[in-house]
Scaffold this motif. Structure first.
Motif, PDB file in Angstrom:
ATOM      1  N   LYS A  99     -48.780  84.601  13.315  1.00 58.70           N
ATOM      2  CA  LYS A  99     -49.921  85.492  13.398  1.00 58.70           C
ATOM      3  C   LYS A  99     -49.251  86.873  12.724  1.00 58.70           C
ATOM      4  O   LYS A  99     -49.893  87.487  11.856  1.00 58.70           O
ATOM      5  CB  LYS A  99     -50.682  85.766  14.674  1.00 58.70           C
ATOM      6  CG  LYS A  99     -51.961  86.366  14.450  1.00 58.70           C
ATOM      7  CD  LYS A  99     -52.539  86.365  15.964  1.00 58.70           C
ATOM      8  CE  LYS A  99     -53.743  87.290  15.694  1.00 58.70           C
ATOM      9  NZ  LYS A  99     -54.493  87.388  17.087  1.00 58.70           N
ATOM     10  N   THR A 100     -48.471  87.416  13.489  1.00 55.63           N
ATOM     11  CA  THR A 100     -47.802  88.700  13.000  1.00 55.63           C
ATOM     12  C   THR A 100     -46.301  88.652  13.086  1.00 55.63           C
ATOM     13  O   THR A 100     -45.684  87.922  13.861  1.00 55.63           O
ATOM     14  CB  THR A 100     -48.501  89.778  13.824  1.00 55.63           C
ATOM     15  OG1 THR A 100     -47.755  89.555  15.288  1.00 55.63           O
ATOM     16  CG2 THR A 100     -49.981  89.835  14.033  1.00 55.63           C
ATOM     17  N   HIS A 102     -43.284  91.773  13.088  1.00 54.03           N
ATOM     18  CA  HIS A 102     -42.959  93.094  13.157  1.00 54.03           C
ATOM     19  C   HIS A 102     -41.407  93.298  13.163  1.00 54.03           C
ATOM     20  O   HIS A 102     -40.853  92.529  13.930  1.00 54.03           O
ATOM     21  CB  HIS A 102     -43.566  93.830  14.126  1.00 54.03           C
ATOM     22  CG  HIS A 102     -43.185  95.281  14.347  1.00 54.03           C
ATOM     23  ND1 HIS A 102     -43.899  96.178  13.302  1.00 54.03           N
ATOM     24  CD2 HIS A 102     -42.221  96.006  15.039  1.00 54.03           C
ATOM     25  CE1 HIS A 102     -42.992  97.316  13.694  1.00 54.03           C
ATOM     26  NE2 HIS A 102     -42.241  97.118  14.695  1.00 54.03           N
ATOM     27  N   GLU A 134     -52.485  83.008  21.592  1.00 50.89           N
ATOM     28  CA  GLU A 134     -51.430  83.340  21.113  1.00 50.89           C
ATOM     29  C   GLU A 134     -50.255  83.751  22.054  1.00 50.89           C
ATOM     30  O   GLU A 134     -50.581  84.029  22.876  1.00 50.89           O
ATOM     31  CB  GLU A 134     -51.842  84.448  20.087  1.00 50.89           C
ATOM     32  CG  GLU A 134     -52.365  85.701  20.748  1.00 50.89           C
ATOM     33  CD  GLU A 134     -52.698  86.681  19.879  1.00 50.89           C
ATOM     34  OE1 GLU A 134     -52.223  88.233  19.878  1.00 50.89           O
ATOM     35  OE2 GLU A 134     -53.393  86.506  19.055  1.00 50.89           O
ATOM     36  N   THR A 155     -45.378  86.978  16.666  1.00 48.63           N
ATOM     37  CA  THR A 155     -46.521  86.428  17.427  1.00 48.63           C
ATOM     38  C   THR A 155     -47.170  85.012  16.671  1.00 48.63           C
ATOM     39  O   THR A 155     -47.323  85.225  15.410  1.00 48.63           O
ATOM     40  CB  THR A 155     -47.740  87.498  17.636  1.00 48.63           C
ATOM     41  OG1 THR A 155     -47.171  88.608  17.999  1.00 48.63           O
ATOM     42  CG2 THR A 155     -48.824  86.961  18.333  1.00 48.63           C
TER      43      THR A 155
END
Length: 164
Positions: A99-100, A102, A134, A155
């Motif tokens: 999902k993400t 970083h 999540e 994530t």
């Protein structure tokens, strides 16, 4: 945590091999299942449902212009370690998706890269019981000097598989 996960079953069988044979067998298995990990040369040092340690040798094919492991290759390492863990825990009727991502590159990495990732028992349980959700998977990067050159967060989400 009784649930159907064919991937976890396969990894469990591989983990019954003698210790010296496990990294090679795990790396070959995932290199075929996720071809880009094999192309990059990711080596799985250890893997179970709550812990993953993988490494990437600083070889020409993954280097940047200053002869370090390329930023995107290091992200592949992090995405693989966290994804392997999520994949081992999400039941077969659900699908995991990143999902993400970083990442902050805090210092120049030296030599080979290693990532260690963990899931808590609570995170693992939610993947089994919640239809969708999540999870931020804890991970740490290390270079060949055991310094931490990258701070990253990955994530992952999971949702029910579509029934076609």
């Amino acid at each position: 945590m009784a649930h159907t996960n064919r991937l976890a079953g396969m990894v469990e069988r591989i983990n019954q091999l003698p210790a010296f044979a496990r990294p090679q067998a795990l790396s070959l298995f995932f290199g075929k299942a996720v071809p880009f990990t094999g192309t990059a040369g990711i080596r799985i040092e250890s893997l179970n449902q709550s812990h993953c340690e993988i490494r990437l040798a600083n070889r020409r094919r993954v280097q940047n212009h200053i002869k370090g492991v390329h930023a995107v290759a290091s992200l592949l390492l992090a995405e693989s370690a966290t994804g392997f863990l999520v994949g081992l825990n999400v039941p077969d009727d659900k699908i995991p998706v990143i999902k993400t991502v970083h990442a902050e590159y805090t210092r120049r990495a030296k030599g080979d890269m290693r990532v260690v990732a963990h899931l808590t028992d609570d995170q693992r349980q939610r993947m089994v019981t919640d239809d969708r959700g999540e999870v931020a998977v804890a991970l740490t990067f290390y270079d060949s000097e055991d310094r931490e050159p990258i701070e990253a967060q990955m994530t992952w989400a999971w949702t029910p598989k579509r029934r076609d």
